[in-house]
Every structure is written in structure tokens, then in C-alpha cells.
Design an enzyme around this catalytic site. Structure first.
Site, PDB file in Angstrom:
ATOM      1  N   THR A 178     -36.320   7.958 -31.179  1.00 29.84           N
ATOM      2  CA  THR A 178     -35.728   9.256 -31.513  1.00 29.84           C
ATOM      3  C   THR A 178     -36.145  10.149 -30.350  1.00 29.84           C
ATOM      4  OG1 THR A 178     -37.659  10.010 -32.752  1.00 29.84           O
ATOM      5  CG2 THR A 178     -35.951   8.896 -34.015  1.00 29.84           C
ATOM      6  N   HIS A 179     -35.268  11.043 -29.948  1.00 29.47           N
ATOM      7  CA  HIS A 179     -35.498  11.885 -28.761  1.00 29.47           C
ATOM      8  C   HIS A 179     -35.736  11.040 -27.508  1.00 29.47           C
ATOM      9  CE1 HIS A 179     -36.345  15.100 -31.768  1.00 29.47           C
ATOM     10  NE2 HIS A 179     -36.961  14.111 -32.385  1.00 29.47           N
TER      11      HIS A 179
ATOM     12  N   GLU B  25     -20.577   3.222 -16.721  1.00 29.17           N
ATOM     13  CA  GLU B  25     -20.508   4.631 -16.310  1.00 29.17           C
ATOM     14  C   GLU B  25     -19.086   5.171 -16.444  1.00 29.17           C
ATOM     15  OE1 GLU B  25     -23.224   5.291 -12.619  1.00 29.17           O
ATOM     16  OE2 GLU B  25     -22.673   3.182 -12.674  1.00 29.17           O
TER      17      GLU B  25
ATOM     18  N   LYS C  86     -29.294  -3.398  -5.243  1.00 28.39           N
ATOM     19  CA  LYS C  86     -28.632  -2.723  -6.361  1.00 28.39           C
ATOM     20  C   LYS C  86     -27.628  -3.596  -7.096  1.00 28.39           C
ATOM     21  CE  LYS C  86     -28.744   1.218  -7.312  1.00 28.39           C
ATOM     22  NZ  LYS C  86     -28.281   2.413  -6.622  1.00 28.39           N
TER      23      LYS C  86
ATOM     24  N   SER D 230      12.048  14.193 -17.723  1.00 24.07           N
ATOM     25  CA  SER D 230      10.892  13.452 -18.250  1.00 24.07           C
ATOM     26  C   SER D 230      11.001  11.961 -17.933  1.00 24.07           C
ATOM     27  CB  SER D 230      10.784  13.654 -19.766  1.00 24.07           C
ATOM     28  OG  SER D 230      12.008  13.346 -20.402  1.00 24.07           O
TER      29      SER D 230
ATOM     30  N   ASN E 223     -25.075  -2.283  -9.975  1.00 23.89           N
ATOM     31  CA  ASN E 223     -24.763  -1.033 -10.682  1.00 23.89           C
ATOM     32  C   ASN E 223     -23.863  -1.251 -11.901  1.00 23.89           C
ATOM     33  OD1 ASN E 223     -26.195   0.517  -8.825  1.00 23.89           O
ATOM     34  ND2 ASN E 223     -24.425   0.644  -7.450  1.00 23.89           N
TER      35      ASN E 223
ATOM     36  N   SER F  46     -24.144  -2.324  -4.083  1.00 24.69           N
ATOM     37  CA  SER F  46     -24.163  -1.152  -3.222  1.00 24.69           C
ATOM     38  C   SER F  46     -23.909  -1.603  -1.795  1.00 24.69           C
ATOM     39  CB  SER F  46     -25.522  -0.453  -3.317  1.00 24.69           C
ATOM     40  OG  SER F  46     -25.709   0.377  -2.192  1.00 24.69           O
TER      41      SER F  46
HETATM   42  N1  ARG Z   1      12.873  14.489 -23.292  1.00 26.69           N
HETATM   43  C1  ARG Z   1      12.843  15.203 -24.523  1.00 26.69           C
HETATM   44  C2  ARG Z   1      11.421  15.157 -25.122  1.00 26.69           C
HETATM   45  O1  ARG Z   1      10.643  14.413 -24.654  1.00 26.69           O
HETATM   46  C3  ARG Z   1      13.794  14.576 -25.481  1.00 26.69           C
HETATM   47  C4  ARG Z   1      14.326  15.513 -26.512  1.00 26.69           C
HETATM   48  C5  ARG Z   1      15.208  16.481 -25.884  1.00 26.69           C
HETATM   49  N2  ARG Z   1      15.827  17.321 -26.861  1.00 26.69           N
HETATM   50  C6  ARG Z   1      16.447  18.448 -26.523  1.00 26.69           C
HETATM   51  N3  ARG Z   1      16.925  19.141 -27.489  1.00 26.69           N
HETATM   52  N4  ARG Z   1      16.534  18.856 -25.296  1.00 26.69           N
HETATM   53  O2  ARG Z   1      11.082  15.894 -26.003  1.00 26.69           O
END
Ligand code: ARG
Length: 463
Positions: free
Chosen positions: A160-161, A295, A288, A28, A290, A282
């Protein structure tokens, strides 16, 4: 296949390292590096508490503290080398700490787990974004308020509408959004109160046998108190769900205002003109201008609500306590928070720069039989007609005007009397748009005096 080495954090039980695919799905660090500052703050609070409780030596705690500050400055300065093999921010920081200070680094993880660590980091991060959202919403409310104040009595059509209904004022319309954004802000404030309890010290799931002081770490990190149940502490993400839900609701409000800006700035309406700073041109059509920012804000609800649905779906059905599924919480919240805060800033810019066109607003308000209700009300008030009959007479007058290609005030008294003999010259006073809005003096109504009272109330509240 290349030789892999066992992970240094848990290598004791392992002979070899993970497959590259395992590493790819598991890591992660690509996104949770955004939690670095929170992770280090949590570790500093934890180490100080461990020392105060006599669980680690004061000298080790001091080495950890200094080492963590170095790690933080390396990360902030961009020299820190993040490693996918070290999986996440928690292990990246700890491994670097070990390289910097040696053996004492290994004592930091006493009486905690990555489970309470990540729950703490993520709460701290979301809490910061709640504070950002609150400030940005206040700024946006001030921008709407300034617009409202400038045009508290500018008459425009109320719809309204998307059909002309009754005249309202520009100030009234702007203040409607102030009310919406105020509720959005209150929603974030409520969520913050529930979020602000500290999971740290819940350890893996069951608490710890070390004599820790959870009150101290909670206080050090600005939480109101420690969370009361360790299973709940490591496995709950409702604080993130609340944040996402509040952002999604607010993004709906932003999207609706964006839609109005798109319509209002079109050549068919010309109610407002957008500043060059918040418009694009544009490449092919020179005329234009825009409303791209409007948006894009209108569209952002798609990904913000998408993130909300995604995290709800991740969390449903997970048994207590921690499961790795929860690692999927972060990217959704990061993306939603980034886009929501960007939308708030862009909307604030657009509204601050917006030039409403009072003449176009007034012209539009005066067409489309917008004062038909005023006429019906007059028939009730002055001639004592039942409202249903007054509605019918007015309808007939509208049909006459439509056939003639004129508006209600352009009908002669004779034409009026052809539909009801009791109608007098006095009727014309209620057919003007200014009289119409001025008459709507009920609390919360569009009369300029009412609108000014609401503006004053909000100016006071916003400081
Ligand atoms: N990267 C993990 C998370 O975002 C951290 C916790 C990991 N815990 C574990 N028991 N592997 O949740």
C-alpha cells in the site's frame, strides 16, 4: 476560381458546387470508408425489405443486391476509387452502384436517409468492436489465469502506498486483474445490449410514409428490435459514448498493470523478466532491456480518454434530431477502438510471455517487516491484548529490528520479551511469510487455497 458542378445527389436545388474549403471540411470519406462493409450490409437489408413490401420491384432489388456485392468486392480488393466530391461512404457506394446498374440504383434510397443510414452503419461497426474487445479481454484473462496458476503460492510483498504492507501471493495479484478485466468485459456486454436496436427506417428524422417493415431490417442485421422513436434513432450516440467509456475504464486497468510491469521489471525490483518479443533495447546502453510496450499501453489511456471527452463534448447541447456535428463521432471512436484493441493484444502477449522470479518475490516479501501485522494479531489472539496495545508493542519491536538492521524473525526471544513479557517462542511461527499468507483464509484473501478456489472458478467460467 475553377468552375464547380452541382452535386448529382441534390443538384436539383443547386446552381454550383461547393468551394474547395467547404468540400474539405464537409467530406468524411477519408475516414468513414471504414464503414463500407456495414453500409453495404445495411443497404442490402433495406433493398430486400423494400422489395418484400412491394415498394420496389423484385428485379430492381436483385440488380441492387448484385451491384452492391460488386461494390463490396471492389472496395475489399482495393480497386474502388473513393471520391471526396461524393462526401461520404454512403454517396460513394450509391454513385458507384448507379454506374454499375443504372436506374434501379436510384430506388435504393426510398424510405431512408443518410441519417438513419449512418446511425445504422456506426452501430454495426461499434458492435463488431465490442465483440472484438470481448474476445481479446477473454484471452487476456486466460493469460493472467495461467500466470496465477503457475504461482498460486509464490509469496511476494503486497503494497500500500508502494510501501511493503503484508505478504501476498503472485497468484492473488494476477487474479486481481482477472476480476478487473471481467468487469470490463461485462461493461461491454451491457453496452452491447443497449446498442443492439436498429435505427434503420427512422429515415431523416420523422419516419416514412412508405409501408416499410422495420422488424425485418432489424432482424436481417442481427439487431434485437427496431428503435422505437425515430428522432432518438437518428440523433443518439450514447452507444458510442458507452463504448468509449467502457474502453477508457478498461484502459485504466491496462495502464495500472503496465505500471506494475515497468516497476517489476526494473533492476531495483527484478520481480519479473519480460520476453525479448515484448521488449526493446537501447541504441547506446547495451545493458538495457526496455518495457516499451508496457509504457505505450500505460500512455494509451491518454488518447482513449481524450476521444471519450471529445465525443461527450460534441454531443452536449445538440438539439434533436441529426446535426452534422455528429460526423465528428467516427474518428474518435475509430482511434480509441484501434488503440484499445492493440493494447489488449500487446498486454496479452506480454503477460503470456512474462517470467516471474519466485526467489526475488520471496526475498522482497521477507524484508520490510511485512509480517508486523501477523505479530500484532498474534499478541491479540494469544495474549489477549487489545489491538491498539498490540500495535504499539509491535511498533516498538519493529523499531528495535530497524535499529539493529535486521528483520522481525531475527530478534531474539529476550529482545521480544523486553517489549512484552508474555511473548513466547511460538511467536516465530507467525513471522514467516508462508505462514502469513496461509493464514489469510477469509473469502477473497491471499491464502493459496483461497486463490486456487478463485482460479478454479474462473477456469470454469472461461471454458
Ligand atoms: N457523413 C455523415 C455523418 O457522418 C452522414 C450523414 C449525413 N447526413 C446529412 N443530413 N447530411 O454523420
Amino acid at each position: 476560381m475553377a468552375e464547380t458542378t452541382a452535386n448529382t445527389m441534390w443538384g436539383g436545388r443547386f446552381q454550383g458546387g461547393p468551394d474547395a474549403i467547404m468540400e474539405a471540411i464537409n467530406a468524411s470519406i477519408g475516414f468513414d470508408r471504414r464503414l463500407a462493409a456495414q453500409d453495404i450490409a445495411g443497404s442490402r437489408a433495406h433493398a430486400a425489405m423494400l422489395a418484400a413490401q412491394g415498394i420496389i420491384d423484385a428485379s430492381d432489388a436483385e440488380a441492387i443486391r448484385e451491384g452492391l456485392l460488386t461494390v463490396l468486392s471492389e472496395i475489399e480488393g482495393g480497386s474502388f476509387v473513393f471520391s471526396t466530391a461524393l462526401e461520404d461512404i454512403h454517396m460513394n457506394v450509391e454513385a458507384r452502384l448507379k454506374a454499375l446498374i443504372g436506374e434501379p440504383a436510384g430506388r435504393l434510397h426510398t424510405a431512408r436517409s443518410r441519417n438513419d443510414q449512418v446511425a445504422t452503419d456506426f452501430r454495426l461497426w461499434v458492435r463488431d468492436r465490442i465483440d472484438d474487445a470481448e474476445a481479446a479481454l477473454s484471452a487476456l484473462m486466460r493469460a493472467c489465469l495461467a500466470q496465477a496458476e503457475a504461482g498460486a503460492d509464490w509469496v511476494m510483498p503486497g503494497f500500500t502506498h508502494l510501501q511493503t504492507a503484508q505478504p501476498v501471493t503472485w497468484g492473488h495479484h494476477m487474479m486481481a486483474y482477472v476480476e478487473m478485466f471481467a468487469r470490463d468485459r461485462a461493461r461491454f456486454r451491457d453496452a452491447r445490449t443497449r446498442l443492439n436496436e436498429c435505427p434503420l427506417g427512422a429515415a431523416a428524422l420523422a419516419g416514412t410514409s412508405f409501408p416499410i417493415d422495420r422488424q425485418a431490417t432489424a432482424e436481417a442485421l442481427g439487431f434485437d428490435r427496431p428503435m422505437a422513436n425515430s428522432l432518438d434513432a437518428v440523433s443518439s450516440r450514447d452507444f458510442a459514448l458507452e463504448f468509449l467509456s467502457a474502453a477508457a475504464i478498461s484502459a485504466v486497468h491496462l495502464s495500472r498493470l503496465s505500471e506494475e510491469l515497468v516497476i517489476w521489471s526494473s533492476a531495483q525490483f527484478r520481480f519479473v523478466s519480460m520476453s525479448d518479443r515484448f521488449s526493446t533495447g537501447s541504441s547506446i546502453m547495451p545493458q538495457k532491456k526496455n518495457p516499451d510496450a508496457a509504457e505505450l499501453i500505460r500512455a494509451k489511456i491518454g488518447r482513449i480518454l481524450g476521444a471519450t471527452v471529445a465525443l461527450f463534448t460534441v454531443m452536449k447541447g445538440l438539439p434533436l434530431a441529426y446535426s452534422k456535428d455528429m460526423q465528428e463521432d467516427k474518428e474518435q471512436v475509430f482511434d480509441a477502438a484501434d488503440n484499445y484493441l492493440l493494447s489488449l493484444a500487446a498486454m496479452e502477449g506480454m503477460i503470456s510471455d512474462l517470467t516471474a522470479q519466485p526467489d526475488a518475490l520471496r526475498a522482497a516479501a521477507s524484508s520490510g517487516f511485512s509480517t508486523a501485522t501477523d505479530l500484532a494479531d498474534w499478541l491479540v489472539r494469544e495474549l489477549g491484548l487489545p489491538f491498539r496495545e498490540a500495535h504499539h508493542v509491535t511498533g516498538a519491536l519493529v523499531a528495535r529490528a530497524e535499529a539493529k538492521g535486521c528483520d522481525l524473525p531475527d530478534l531474539s526471544l529476550e529482545e521480544m520479551q523486553a517489549e512484552h513479557t508474555g511473548i513466547t517462542e511460538a511467536v516465530y511461527t507467525v513471522l514467516g511469510v508462508d505462514n502469513s499468507v496461509a493464514s489469510r483464509t477469509s473469502y477473497g484473501g491471499t491464502a493459496p487455497d483461497q486463490v486456487r478456489a478463485q482460479i478454479a472458478r474462473w477456469k470454469d467460467a472461461l471454458g
